[in-house]
Design an enzyme around this catalytic site. Structure first.
Site, mmCIF file in Angstrom:
data_model
loop_
_atom_site.group_PDB
_atom_site.id
_atom_site.type_symbol
_atom_site.label_atom_id
_atom_site.label_comp_id
_atom_site.label_asym_id
_atom_site.label_seq_id
_atom_site.Cartn_x
_atom_site.Cartn_y
_atom_site.Cartn_z
ATOM 1 C CG LEU A 61 36.040 32.983 36.955
ATOM 2 C CD1 LEU A 61 35.531 31.686 36.350
ATOM 3 C CD2 LEU A 61 37.024 33.659 36.023
ATOM 4 C CB SER A 62 32.132 37.714 34.715
ATOM 5 O OG SER A 62 32.869 38.898 34.835
ATOM 6 C CB THR A 114 27.739 39.233 34.380
ATOM 7 O OG1 THR A 114 28.485 38.146 34.935
ATOM 8 C CG2 THR A 114 26.254 38.917 34.483
ATOM 9 C CG HIS A 153 33.311 47.265 38.978
ATOM 10 N ND1 HIS A 153 32.790 46.115 39.515
ATOM 11 C CD2 HIS A 153 34.266 46.873 38.089
ATOM 12 C CE1 HIS A 153 33.416 45.077 38.992
ATOM 13 N NE2 HIS A 153 34.297 45.503 38.132
#
Length: 278
Positions: A61-62, A114, A153
């Site tokens: 999860l974020s 996030t 990313h």
């Protein structure tokens, strides 16, 4: 419930996650009290949305999404992406854009990431937000569809090659504001699982990371299978940035950073105040 039954597992195809879970997925390490179904690999925003619907029992999860599901999911101490110098970047291109940041049309890589939380904390007046997959944001900026975007990313390693420029390193802003490492993503397990099983799973993830650290070359086929067109140097940079001591165990410093991020998110009304993390 019967904690010995097979559990559903989800994580992202990003190199840090496939590096972390390689040994666990291929049976080189195993938890003592649980076993897993074949994992589901999806982008993190999909996993965030699935968590709102309780779809998976153990999932990536974020940390933003964690704030919405703490009543049902518990944070595991291992498997997190948290550190320094690793934050999302607010970038723009060469086209004309509004002078005031609040007027920008900004692409974000998911409502529950996030990255979107950090943008809201950094500049609360930025409200003209466009949600799109993280791997489309750079091209959207180049085409002039948006004035800027928050990239995550591998994009943070490649945006300059396209002539794009950084307006604000949101991780750097977080670190200078709080003095804390930046929490990005985590692994959680359903609270319906016993504490003993959750701790056992967390230990197995830490053991999987330790195995990968000892056998990095043996992880490459699985990582490359899912990283697709990512260049080897980008893969290595990605793993080096997002897999670190906090991934093995959040520790007191990491947990403090998580609580501060969730406190600030709750303060601006994004989710309820955090109660119990673990």
């Amino acid at each position: 419930m019967d904690d010995t039954r097979s559990l559903s597992l989800g994580f992202s195809p990003c190199p840090n996650d496939t590096y972390i879970f390689n040994a666990l997925v291929h049976g080189f390490v195993q938890p003592r009290l649980a076993r897993f179904d074949p994992p589901v690999l999806e982008d993190v925003e999909t996993l965030n949305e699935w968590a709102l619907r309780d779809r998976l029992e153990v999932t990536k999860l974020s940390f933003h999404a964690l704030g919405h599901v703490l009543d049902r999911y518990a944070l595991l101490r291992s498997g997190s992406a948290l550190g320094r110098g690793c934050g999302p970047l607010l970038i723009t291109g060469k086209h004309d854009y509004p002078r005031a940041l609040a007027q920008w049309k900004i692409a974000i890589p998911g409502q529950l990431t996030t990255a979107s939380l950090l943008l809201r904390l950094y500049h609360p007046k930025c409200e003209n937000l466009v949600i799109m997959r993280f791997d489309r944001i750079k091209e959207a900026i180049l085409r002039g569809e948006v004035d800027g975007g928050v990239i995550i990313h591998e994009s943070r390693f490649t945006y300059q090659d396209l002539g794009l420029r950084c307006v604000q390193d949101l991780g750097e802003w977080w670190e200078s504001t709080t003095g804390l490492p930046l929490p990005l993503g985590c692994i959680v397990a359903k609270r319906s699982l016993s504490v003993a099983v959750r701790e056992d799973i967390s230990g197995a993830i830490a053991a999987s990371i330790a195995w990968a650290d000892r056998h990095p070359d043996e992880c490459l086929p699985y990582i490359r299978k899912h990283s697709q067109e990512m260049q080897p140097k980008v893969v290595n940079s990605h793993i080096g940035l997002y897999v670190n001591a906090y991934s093995m165990d959040l520790g007191d410093d990491g947990l403090h950073a998580v609580r501060e991020l969730l406190r600030r998110g709750a303060e601006v009304g994004l989710f309820p105040p955090a109660d119990e993390l673990l």
